[in-house]
Every structure is written in structure tokens, then in C-alpha cells.
Design a protein around this motif. Structure first.
Motif, short mmCIF file in Angstrom:
data_model
loop_
_atom_site.label_atom_id
_atom_site.label_comp_id
_atom_site.label_asym_id
_atom_site.label_seq_id
_atom_site.Cartn_x
_atom_site.Cartn_y
_atom_site.Cartn_z
N ALA A 1 23.20 -14.92 35.48
CA ALA A 1 22.11 -15.89 35.40
C ALA A 1 22.68 -17.30 35.32
N ASP B 1 9.23 -10.42 33.30
CA ASP B 1 9.91 -10.97 32.13
C ASP B 1 9.29 -10.52 30.81
N SER C 1 25.18 -20.49 31.98
CA SER C 1 25.50 -19.39 32.87
C SER C 1 26.02 -18.22 32.03
N GLU D 1 21.21 -21.32 35.09
CA GLU D 1 20.04 -22.15 34.87
C GLU D 1 20.44 -23.62 34.99
N VAL E 1 18.69 -9.52 31.17
CA VAL E 1 18.52 -10.82 31.84
C VAL E 1 17.09 -10.98 32.36
N ARG F 1 16.22 -21.06 37.87
CA ARG F 1 16.94 -19.89 37.39
C ARG F 1 17.37 -19.05 38.58
N TYR F 2 18.67 -18.87 38.71
CA TYR F 2 19.24 -18.05 39.77
C TYR F 2 19.82 -16.80 39.12
N LYS F 3 19.45 -15.62 39.63
CA LYS F 3 19.99 -14.37 39.10
C LYS F 3 20.62 -13.59 40.25
N THR G 1 26.42 -13.53 32.12
CA THR G 1 26.28 -12.27 32.85
C THR G 1 26.02 -11.16 31.85
#
Length: 441
Positions: A192, A112, A290, A194, A298, A230-232, A292
Motif C-alpha cells: 500500500a 473496506d 508505504s 498513500e 490492507v 491509495r495504490y495497492k 506491505t
């Protein structure tokens, strides 16, 4: 032809967090020939290759000569068909990402922070998150190494393979990484998501979440019972982008994540009793979002609040128990911790000094403000990590020495032996390397 390097200028050096500093002479070669000349002209003085100074440990601290690759930061070749790109070691990840995006390519995984140089990020084992994806060093296909004798070694799986095996995470101990060839992939998007959830729920589902989401991570604010997940998810670029608007980006990333957080940290340092109510307020107002966007946009975040950090890798299966123990230690203490604890995961790899070498790994990173005391908090977390054969991030703060590290890295002795062979006089050494690898010889 014998090439020389102009005498360097004296300078004060400090890392990003301000916890390591030195007075040294700075050399700024351009091109491999000038790097070789700088190495040969060191004449018994210690010469430390230094990147952007974003490590928190003493790994980059120069003791006499600092070799800066700021002028050695170009692209040697880029093949859009194979995805192979060869860059000079001083190129920053930020610039690399921009150049790859222009060519329709991307790094398959990133951390990150993008301020590090390519050589520095690889040397310290920099990583992102994702149970099916490796650290940045797993994307290395070849490298050029200038050794202490001034020899230039071309290293890959088929050329000087014994050196290549170790040099992908080298701690800067084997020589100066002049160029690196990376395997990139066609550019892709990330969706993404969150969401704030109870910490108990996330720990109970940790293996499921880590294994089913392309890039999973969560953040726990100490003194609270909630985490921000956090899902990516990886998507083709042609599916379209839905980035955050300019106003929302400014509000979330600049105002809240940096300006408001900076005020919270400053307030917490002046009035420690305010930390717990501020943390609990923060998790109550955490929202879901959310969007993209291109992968590099990201993966990377902008961090302007300075801090110190310690991070350990442990077996992924041990994460829920270890995290529960960290939480219990915080709750039982008088510490007031205003920085969140960051949890990430990574696939196993075959790199001897990689934190994820040979095992599915999870990472626990703890932080305090730059300038704040850290010994009690970091020490307690470090003792917990020891119970799970924890491996510290080479670029972040820890107290382990060569004996302790040899117990968690099976090929530690082989790496130290290679260092002795390539740098028998300790030209590239410093106190940190002597502590974690043992003294030369």
C-alpha cells in the motif's frame, strides 16, 4: 420430518447508522432445515432476512419478522487445492478472512468493511476497488436458496442457472441464501502506498492510474484542492511483509482516523464554520506512507465514526467530469461537508443487478455524519449521477424507484419477474423492495 422453530422474541432493530429502525419479532434458525421451518411458519407475515445491519438504505428493514442468521454462520467445506469454500450465510467477512488466512487462502478482492455477513454483502452488491477485479459476487460459484414455499434450490452455472444468474446480487428478494460457495485464491500480500496530490492532477491522470494500479482509490476532502491517493499492488507472500509498526498503526488508524476525526466531525456539527479550515488543515498534514501486509489487513479498515452514505456507479470514462461537477456543486453551496468523498473503480461483470454489470465502472461515495441532514447534498450529487446513467448502491441511500432503475439496468424487469415467480405473496418483501422493484404482481 417436520421441524419447527421456537417462537421468536420481540426486539427493536436498527441499522449501524441509526437511520433505519423497526420493531419486529426475531427468529434465529440454525441450519438449512430450521430456515425452511421458519419460512413455512411465517403464515402470511413478512419475513425479512437481516445481516449485520451495515446497509444505509431500507433494504434490510424488517416489517414483521426478522430472520437473523447469527447462529447459521459456519463453514461447510474448504478445499485448499481448488480454493472453493462453502460457508453459511450468516458468517461475517471478518471471520471468513481469518479462516481463509489460516488455510493459506484469500478473497481476491474485498471492500473496506468486514462486519457484513457473507449473504448480506452479496445481496447488496458489496465491492472493493480495482479495474481488473470484480465485486464480491463475482467470486460466487454456487449458492443454496430457500424460497418462499420452503423449497431449497441448489443454484450454480449448471444447476438452476436461471436463478443463479440473478441470485448473486439478489437484494434478499428471491429467498434466504443459506449457503454460498466462493472461489478463493492463494493468500497474497498488498503493498500500500498513500500519497497526497492535487485533485486536478489526479483527475487528469485518472484513467491511467485506474488502469495501471491493481487496486486504486482516492479520497477528496470537500472545500480543498487535494486528494489522498491509495495504490495497492499485489505481491506474493513469499516476497516478505513490511507492515506498519504497532505504534504507527495505533497513531494512524485509531488516533487520527477515528479519535481525531470523531472530534473534527463533532466540532463541525456544533460549529459549521470550522469545517473548511479543519479540512484544509487536514490535507496539509496528510502524510505519505508505504507498507506491505497480508491482503485482508490492507483491504479492510476500522471505521468507528458513524455516518450515512450514498454511492453511485457510473461509466469509468465519465468519472473526471462527474467528480469535477460534484466539486463545483459543493463549492457553490452553503454546505459544510466534513467527510471525504471516496472514489473507486471496478471491472465489468455479467450479474444483472450488479452496479458494474456490463460496463467498466467508477464509484462516487458521499457521506455525512449519522444524524446530520443529508437531503440537499445527497440530492445534488444524485442529480449529477443521473446524467451518467448512474446506478445506486443497493445498500446505501438513494431515492430512485423501479421506473428509474429499469432505465439503467437492462434486466430489471426480468429480475422482478423472477421475484414474482419465487415469492408470489411477497413473503420476503418490504417497502424498499416494493419501491426499487415494483410491488409483487
Amino acid at each position: 420430518m417436520v421441524m419447527s422453530v421456537e417462537p421468536g422474541s420481540s426486539s427493536g432493530w436498527a441499522n449501524w447508522a441509526g437511520c433505519e429502525s423497526a420493531d419486529c419479532t426475531v427468529l434465529t434458525p440454525r441450519g438449512t432445515d430450521e430456515i425452511v421451518a421458519a419460512v413455512r411458519q411465517a403464515e402470511g407475515r413478512k419475513l425479512r432476512p437481516v445481516g449485520s445491519g451495515h446497509s444505509f438504505s431500507g433494504i434490510a428493514r424488517p416489517e414483521q419478522l426478522q430472520l437473523s442468521l447469527d447462529r447459521h454462520a459456519g463453514v461447510r467445506s474448504l478445499d485448499c487445492t481448488t480454493g472453493l469454500v462453502t460457508v453459511e450465510g450468516g458468517l461475517t467477512l471478518r471471520r471468513l478472512n481469518a479462516l481463509l488466512a489460516e488455510a493459506g487462502l484469500a478473497m481476491t478482492n474485498l471492500g473496506d468493511i468486514d462486519r457484513q455477513t457473507v449473504a448480506g454483502a452479496l445481496a447488496t452488491g458489496t465491492h472493493g476497488t480495482g479495474a481488473r477485479f470484480g465485486a464480491l459476487s463475482t467470486q460466487v460459484r454456487a449458492l443454496e436458496l430457500v424460497t418462499a414455499s420452503g423449497e431449497v434450490l441448489h443454484c450454480s452455472a449448471t444447476e438452476n442457472a436461471d436463478v443463479f444468474e440473478f441470485a448473486r446480487v439478489s437484494l434478499g428478494a428471491l429467498g434466504v441464501v443459506s449457503t454460498v460457495t466462493l472461489q478463493t485464491v492463494p493468500a497474497f500480500a498488498l503493498r500500500a502506498q498513500e500519497v497526497s496530490l492535487p485533485i486536478g492532477e489526479v483527475l487528469a491522470r485518472f484513467d491511467e492510474l485506474a488502469g495501471s494500479i491493481d487496486h486504486f482509490e482516492f479520497y477528496w476532502f470537500p472545500h480543498t484542492d487535494r486528494v489522498q491517493t491509495r495504490y495497492k499492488t499485489r505481491l506474493p507472500l513469499e516476497d516478505g511483509l513490511a507492515p506498519l509498526g504497532r505504534a504507527r498503526t495505533w497513531f494512524d488508524e485509531e488516533l487520527v482516523a477515528n479519535d481525531v476525526f470523531r472530534m473534527m466531525v463533532a466540532t463541525g456539527r456544533r460549529v459549521p464554520s470550522a469545517v473548511i479550515p479543519m479540512n484544509r488543515f487536514a490535507v496539509r498534514v496528510w502524510g505519505s506512507r508505504s507498507y506491505t501486509d497480508r491482503s485482508e489487513r490492507v483491504f479492510v479498515t476500522q471505521r468507528r465514526v458513524r455516518f450515512k452514505e450514498m454511492e453511485y456507479a457510473i461509466p469509468r470514462a465519465a468519472m473526471p467530469e462527474a467528480m469535477s461537477r460534484v466539486r463545483a456543486a459543493v463549492d457553490a453551496s452553503s454546505w459544510r461537508i466534513g467527510f471525504p468523498v471516496e472514489i473507486r473503480v471496478l471491472a465489468p461483470d455479467d450479474i444483472p443487478l450488479s452496479m458494474a454489470s456490463g460496463r467498466e465502472s467508477a464509484f462516487i461515495a458521499v457521506h455525512v455524519p449519522a444524524g446530520a441532514p443529508h437531503d440537499g447534498y445527497f440530492g445534488a450529487v444524485e442529480r449529477i449521477m443521473a446524467d451518467y446513467a448512474g446506478r445506486p448502491h443497493w445498500g446505501k441511500m438513494h431515492t430512485l424507484d423501479a421506473d428509474a432503475l429499469a432505465r439503467v439496468y437492462p434486466l430489471h424487469a426480468e429480475f422482478a419477474a423472477l421475484r414474482n415467480r419465487l415469492d408470489p405473496q411477497g413473503l420476503f418483501g418490504n417497502a424498499y423492495l416494493d419501491r426499487v422493484l415494483g410491488p409483487i404482481g
